[in-house]
Design an enzyme around this catalytic site. Structure first.
Site, PDB file in Angstrom:
ATOM      1  CB  SER A 134      -0.952  -0.033   1.196  1.00 45.59           C
ATOM      2  OG  SER A 134      -1.809   1.088   1.198  1.00 45.59           O
ATOM      3  CE1 TYR A 148       0.157   4.987  -5.568  1.00 49.52           C
ATOM      4  CE2 TYR A 148       0.054   6.581  -3.779  1.00 49.52           C
ATOM      5  CZ  TYR A 148       0.568   5.423  -4.322  1.00 49.52           C
ATOM      6  OH  TYR A 148       1.500   4.700  -3.616  1.00 49.52           O
ATOM      7  CE  LYS A 152      -0.593   1.964  -3.713  1.00 53.43           C
ATOM      8  NZ  LYS A 152      -0.078   0.594  -3.962  1.00 53.43           N
TER       9      LYS A 152
END
Length: 276
Positions: A134, A148, A152
Site C-alpha cells: 500500500s 492514486y 490505495k
C-alpha cells in the site's frame, strides 16, 4: 528452510530490490514483470532459484494463468507480495477517463486478481502470507494524487475484509505502508496535462514541489525492503507496517485528527438510533 516468494512488479524499485535481497539470502523467488528481460542478469546469476514470468496484472486471465503456473511448478509458495502498481498524478478534473481506468485496472483490480488467484492455492497448502504493498497514501492524502489515493484506500478496505474471511485457513495479510522512498516512483508516475486554474492552489504547489525536487523522498529502499521481509516472519502477521519517519508522522497526525473528530460526533451518532 528455504522460503519461496511470489512477487509482482519486479523490474525496478522495491520489487527488484526485494528480489535481489531474497535471492542473495538463498530464498526462491517467482518474479513477474511486464518485460522479462529486465531480470536476465539475476537469472544468469541464480539460475533455477529464480522463476520468471511476464505478467500485466491488469489482465485477470493472465494473472490466474501465471499464479497457477507458479504454484504448480514451484510447489509451496510461502509469501505472495502484491507489489505491481503505479501512480496517476494530477488534479481530479485534469486526469482523463483512460488514465483513471488504467489506475483502477492496475492498482485495484489487478491487485485483487492476484489475491483471488492465490487464495485457493494458499488454502490448499494450509496457509501462507500475503504482503499487499500500500502506501502512507492508504491512510492520508495529498493534492494531485486523488486517483492514486483512491486505489490505495480501496485496497486497504479490501484487505481488511478478506483477511477476516481467510483467517480460519491460516492465511494472513500485511499492508505495507512506506512513505516517499528513493526509487523510480516519481519518474514512473503518469501525469496529466496541468490546468492553469490550479496553479495557485495546493495542487499547483505539490506539482511545483515535484518538479523542483523539493518533495522529500527520505526512504531508503534497501532498509524498506529489509523491513518488509522481516514482517513476513512476524507471528502473528502485523496488519500494517508503516515505514519511514514521514509516513509515521503523517499517518499519526491524520488518525489523531480523525479520532478527535469522531469523538466530537458521539452524541449525534448515538442520537440517530431507533428508540425503544
Amino acid at each position: 528452510m528455504t522460503t519461496t516468494w511470489f512477487i509482482t512488479g519486479t523490474s525496478s524499485g522495491l520489487g527488484r530490490e526485494m528480489t535481489e535481497q531474497l535471492l542473495a539470502r538463498g530464498d526462491r523467488v517467482a518474479a513477474t514483470l511486464r518485460t522479462t528481460g529486465a531480470l536476465d542478469d539475476l537469472k544468469a546469476q541464480y539460475g533455477d532459484q529464480l522463476w520468471v514470468a511476464a505478467l500485466d496484472i491488469s489482465d485477470p486471465d493472465a494473472v490466474r494463468r501465471v499464479v497457477d503456473a507458479a504454484f504448480t511448478e514451484l510447489g509451496r509458495i510461502n509469501v505472495v507480495v502484491n507489489n505491481a502498481g503505479y501512480a496517476l498524478f494530477g488534479a481530479a478534473e485534469e486526469v482523463s477517463d483512460v488514465q483513471i481506468r488504467q489506475q483502477t485496472d492496475t492498482n485495484i483490480l489487478g491487485s485483487v486478481a492476484v489475491i483471488r488467484a492465490a487464495l485457493p492455492h494458499l488454502r490448499d497448502q494450509g496457509g501462507g502470507r500475503i504482503l499487499q504493498i500500500s502506501s502512507e497514501g492508504g491512510q492520508i492524502a495529498y493534492p494531485n494524487f486523488s486517483l492514486y489515493h483512491a486505489s490505495k484506500w480501496a485496497l486497504e478496505g479490501f484487505v481488511e475484509s478478506v483477511a477476516q474471511e481467510v483467517a480460519p485457513f491460516n492465511i494472513e495479510f500485511t499492508l505495507i505502508e512506506p512513505g516517499p522512498t528513493q526509487t523510480n516512483f516519481v519518474g514512473g508516475m503518469v501525469s496529466s496535462a496541468p490546468m492553469a486554474v490550479y496553479d495557485q492552489t495546493p495542487a499547483g504547489e505539490v506539482r511545483r514541489g515535484l518538479n523542483s525536487g523539493s518533495f522529500g523522498t527520505l526512504g531508503d529502499p534497501v532498509k524498506v525492503v529489509q523491513a518488509m521481509i522481516a514482517s513476513a516472519d512476524q507471528m502473528p502477521a502485523p496488519r500494517r507496517v508503516t515505514l519511514g519517519a514521514n509516513a509515521y508522522t503523517q499517518i499519526h497526525a491524520a488518525l489523531t485528527a480523525r479520532l478527535a473528530a469522531l469523538e466530537n460526533q458521539r452524541d449525534i451518532a448515538f442520537s440517530t438510533d431507533l428508540t425503544s
